[in-house]
Design an enzyme around this catalytic site. Structure first.
Site, mmCIF file in Angstrom:
data_model
loop_
_atom_site.group_PDB
_atom_site.id
_atom_site.type_symbol
_atom_site.label_atom_id
_atom_site.label_comp_id
_atom_site.label_asym_id
_atom_site.label_seq_id
_atom_site.Cartn_x
_atom_site.Cartn_y
_atom_site.Cartn_z
ATOM 1 N N LYS A 52 0.907 -1.184 -0.158
ATOM 2 C CA LYS A 52 0.201 -0.017 -0.065
ATOM 3 C C LYS A 52 0.824 1.402 0.041
ATOM 4 C CE LYS A 52 -4.008 -2.171 -0.173
ATOM 5 N NZ LYS A 52 -4.976 -2.083 -0.969
ATOM 6 N N SER A 292 -2.826 -12.322 4.390
ATOM 7 C CA SER A 292 -3.014 -12.039 2.942
ATOM 8 C C SER A 292 -2.063 -12.623 1.990
ATOM 9 C CB SER A 292 -3.523 -10.498 2.504
ATOM 10 O OG SER A 292 -2.228 -9.815 3.063
#
Length: 332
Positions: A52, A292
């Protein structure tokens, strides 16, 4: 004494975003007797330790270039953690104030990291409108963010809501950086790309770039299996943080940045399977990653077991560091 300058010395963490390495997890392959290569992209080596960081930099700089963000303004975003941390780091480096609205069920490390970087953190549970929307929409995160934008964020002055679910700078930065890095580091010899889907930017952007170079490259999206999705009735179901179902839900519940036309196949992963893979690769190859990432590795493993993929190169994008999960039972 004259001042010595070197272009190897960076002046801001912003210059450190991207160019993360690829690593073939050879010990893991041997343990699972895989005849395809699993090559992982270590996004936790970004400066704020997640993929991110790329969109944090891209969205802020896009807003600056469009004249939407100027000195003295505040940045607002909603997040399950990693985007908030990335934005907090980039905002600190650039001198902006930041307010983050964050899900309540994320690991404590996320909230502490955002606050440590100087940002304000507001849990969803502190916003009445959000609590009502979660109950009415059965926890749909797209609807939650839309309501937050309309009823809460729109009333705040001298601020900009970056809205990662719809911000075109999100998939664009992956088209411009993540995809090209994979293509260049594999010398164009990549057969399958695997990534989890949250906002959709990573897979949509990187996948679109790779298909533009070779249309036969297979793009695989990873989503949580239905048994790993918390509901209002069962809120304590362990989930894969930041990863959302998109293949069989109403279109209004799918983030704008999920480009289904790029995705060739969808693989479901249970949280327990994701955790198992994250634990395994930590012990086999010394890679400490989150749930994840474990989901991406588990999906890549299933692909590697297929006879038709023997000898192929499967690249799996690993979003973040396992250090953000030490307060959870991931490594227990």
């Amino acid at each position: 004494m004259s001042k010595i300058t070197s272009n190897k010395i960076k002046k801001s963490i912003i210059e450190l975003v991207g160019k993360t390495p690829l690593l073939e997890i050879v010990n893991y392959e041997k343990q699972h007797q895989l005849e395809a290569e699993i090559i992982v992209k270590l996004e936790y080596l970004n400066p704020a330790n997640s993929v991110k960081d790329r969109i944090a930099k891209a969205m802020i700089e896009d807003a600056e270039q469009k004249g939407l963000l100027k000195e003295g303004d505040s940045i607002i975003e909603t997040t399950s953690g990693n985007t908030g941390i990335g934005l907090a780091a980039i905002a600190a480096a650039k001198g902006y104030k930041l307010k983050i609205y964050i899900q309540d069920n994320v690991s404590v490390e996320r909230t502490k990291a955002i606050r440590a970087l100087g940002a304000e953190v507001v849990p969803f549970s502190d916003v009445p409108e959000i609590l009502q929307t979660i109950e009415e929409s059965d926890g749909d995160f797209v609807e939650v963010i839309n309501v937050l934008k309309e009823k809460v964020i729109s009333k705040q002055q001298n601020s900009i809501f970056l809205h990662q679910l719809e911000n075109e700078a999100n998939p664009r930065i992956h088209f411009e950086t993540t995809g090209p890095e994979i293509w260049e580091d594999t010398d164009g010899e990549v057969d399958i790309l695997v990534a989890t889907v949250g906002t959709g930017g990573t897979l949509s952007g990187a996948g679109a770039f790779l298909k533009s170079k070779n249309s036969t490259i297979k793009i695989v999206g990873v989503e949580p299996a239905t048994n790993s999705i918390p509901t209002v009735e069962n809120p304590d179901i362990p989930e894969i943080t930041g990863v959302h179902r998109f293949s069989d839900v109403e279109e209004k519940r799918v983030p704008v940045n999920v480009n289904k036309e790029v995705i060739d196949e969808v693989i479901e992963v249970e949280t327990s399977q994701a955790n198992e893979a994250a634990r395994a690769v930590a012990k086999s190859d010394g890679i400490l990653v989150g749930t994840s990432s474990g989901a991406a590795i588990w999906a890549a493993t299933q692909l590697a077991k297929r006879p038709e993929n023997k000898g192929k190169k499967i690249v799996a994008i690993l979003p973040d560091t396992g250090l953000r999960y030490l307060s959870t039972d991931l490594f227990e």
